[in-house]
Scaffold this active site. Structure first.
Site, short mmCIF file in Angstrom:
data_model
loop_
_atom_site.label_atom_id
_atom_site.label_comp_id
_atom_site.label_asym_id
_atom_site.label_seq_id
_atom_site.Cartn_x
_atom_site.Cartn_y
_atom_site.Cartn_z
N ASP A 79 -2.87 13.91 -8.82
CA ASP A 79 -2.92 12.59 -8.21
C ASP A 79 -2.88 11.49 -9.28
O ASP A 79 -3.57 11.58 -10.30
CB ASP A 79 -4.20 12.47 -7.38
CG ASP A 79 -4.18 11.29 -6.43
OD1 ASP A 79 -3.07 10.87 -6.04
OD2 ASP A 79 -5.27 10.80 -6.08
N HIS A 80 -2.09 10.46 -9.03
CA HIS A 80 -2.03 9.28 -9.91
C HIS A 80 -1.87 9.66 -11.39
O HIS A 80 -2.64 9.22 -12.24
CB HIS A 80 -3.28 8.41 -9.73
CG HIS A 80 -3.34 7.73 -8.41
ND1 HIS A 80 -2.56 6.65 -8.08
CD2 HIS A 80 -4.08 8.00 -7.30
CE1 HIS A 80 -2.81 6.27 -6.83
NE2 HIS A 80 -3.73 7.08 -6.34
N HIS A 175 -8.17 1.84 -2.41
CA HIS A 175 -9.02 2.94 -2.84
C HIS A 175 -10.48 2.50 -2.87
O HIS A 175 -10.80 1.40 -3.29
CB HIS A 175 -8.63 3.40 -4.25
CG HIS A 175 -7.23 3.93 -4.35
ND1 HIS A 175 -6.19 3.19 -4.87
CD2 HIS A 175 -6.71 5.12 -4.01
CE1 HIS A 175 -5.08 3.92 -4.85
NE2 HIS A 175 -5.37 5.10 -4.33
N GLY A 176 -11.37 3.41 -2.44
CA GLY A 176 -12.80 3.12 -2.57
C GLY A 176 -13.47 2.80 -1.25
O GLY A 176 -13.07 3.27 -0.19
N HIS A 203 -2.20 6.26 0.54
CA HIS A 203 -3.38 6.41 -0.32
C HIS A 203 -4.50 5.51 0.20
O HIS A 203 -4.27 4.57 0.94
CB HIS A 203 -3.03 6.02 -1.76
CG HIS A 203 -2.19 7.02 -2.47
ND1 HIS A 203 -2.59 7.63 -3.65
CD2 HIS A 203 -0.98 7.56 -2.17
CE1 HIS A 203 -1.65 8.47 -4.04
NE2 HIS A 203 -0.65 8.45 -3.16
N GLY A 204 -5.73 5.82 -0.21
CA GLY A 204 -6.86 5.00 0.21
C GLY A 204 -7.25 5.21 1.65
O GLY A 204 -7.61 4.27 2.36
N SER A 206 -9.88 6.92 2.91
CA SER A 206 -11.32 6.90 3.20
C SER A 206 -11.77 5.52 3.68
O SER A 206 -11.45 4.51 3.07
CB SER A 206 -12.12 7.27 1.94
OG SER A 206 -11.90 8.61 1.58
#
Length: 276
Positions: A79-80, A175-176, A203-204, A206
């Site tokens: 990832d990334h 993200h986060g 992505h991101g 959550s």
């Protein structure tokens, strides 16, 4: 079965569902993700940053050994990836795919650097995901979550010129940990799904909210990255069952259980349950 995530994403694109990409860091989290997938009869993509495990080569051996014995198809994506060397290490470690993140670079530089890794990865049968637009940080959502969206015309050109197998797009996630629920650009997602010829990635995931994510998966997202929710779920389960302190003796099983439960939830939410 250990295969490229690209094959799993192509099937998801055709079947109008999504495969959650479960962030893993060690043997326990890998086993938890695989068990969740087997219980849900779901294909599984696992993701890991280059530095989350102290030894990527040995970690890759653990992943491959467990994946080839799994009862469901399993993929492992770096990832990334931050540097060319990190991508090469992931390939050497046996990862089936790499995600090359050059999203903060100018368009032409992004294309040049991604194309270089695509050429090497494809030569050895490894799939490549890249990012166009930029998915920032949730604690800076007032700026990172309201700009840097993927431009459809640029995405078409980017895919054609780089030869990437999958594209992570920016439609309003970050993200986060969010403060509140983010606003996703579903009209933009619909246009990207129609015009971009490769599977789309978000992505991101959550904290983005089940309704948001379920809709995004139904509208064309084929891979949904989940990390923070898994870790918080593991910690919450440990705290819940360790109120008298005695649960500390079962620390790893309790973390495992919480992690697995969150992974299983996302498999159902994404629509990959029963698709293995």
């Amino acid at each position: 079965m250990y295969i490229s995530m690209i094959e799993l994403m192509k099937k998801a694109r055709e079947g109008h569902y999504c495969v959650p990409a479960i962030a893993v860091e060690n043997e326990h989290s890998v086993r938890a993700a695989i068990q969740a997938a087997e219980e849900k009869k779901s294909p599984l993509i696992m993701i890991a940053l280059y530095k989350v495990n102290p030894d990527i080569h040995y970690f890759g051996r653990i992943v491959e050994d467990l994946a080839i014995r799994a009862k469901v198809p399993v993929a492992m994506c770096q990832d990334h990836g931050g540097t060319y060397a990190e991508a090469m290490w992931a390939i050497r470690a046996g990862f089936t795919d790499v995600m090359v993140d050059r999203s903060t670079l100018p368009f032409e530089e992004n294309i040049a650097q991604v194309s270089e890794i695509v050429k090497v990865a494809h030569a050895v049968g490894v799939g490549v995901e890249a990012e166009l637009g930029h998915v920032g940080m949730a604690n800076q959502y007032e700026t990172d979550g309201t700009g840097g969206f993927t431009v459809p015309e640029e995405a078409i050109e980017f895919v054609e010129r780089t030869g990437v197998d999958a594209l992570a797009v920016a439609i309003g996630t970050a993200h986060g940990v969010y403060s509140g629920v983010p606003k996703l650009q579903f009209d933009l997602l619909a246009e990207l799904r129609e015009k971009v010829p490769v599977p789309l990635v978000l992505h991101g995931g959550s904290g983005t909210g089940d309704e948001n994510l379920k809709k995004a998966c139904q509208m064309g997202i084929c891979k949904l990255n989940i990390s923070n929710d898994l870790k918080r779920g593991a910690i919450a389960n440990l705290n819940e069952k360790c109120k008298d302190g005695m649960g500390a003796y079962a620390m790893y099983p309790l973390l495992y259980e919480g992690y697995k439960n969150v992974a299983a939830h996302y498999m159902t939410l994404c629509g990959s349950e029963g698709k293995a």
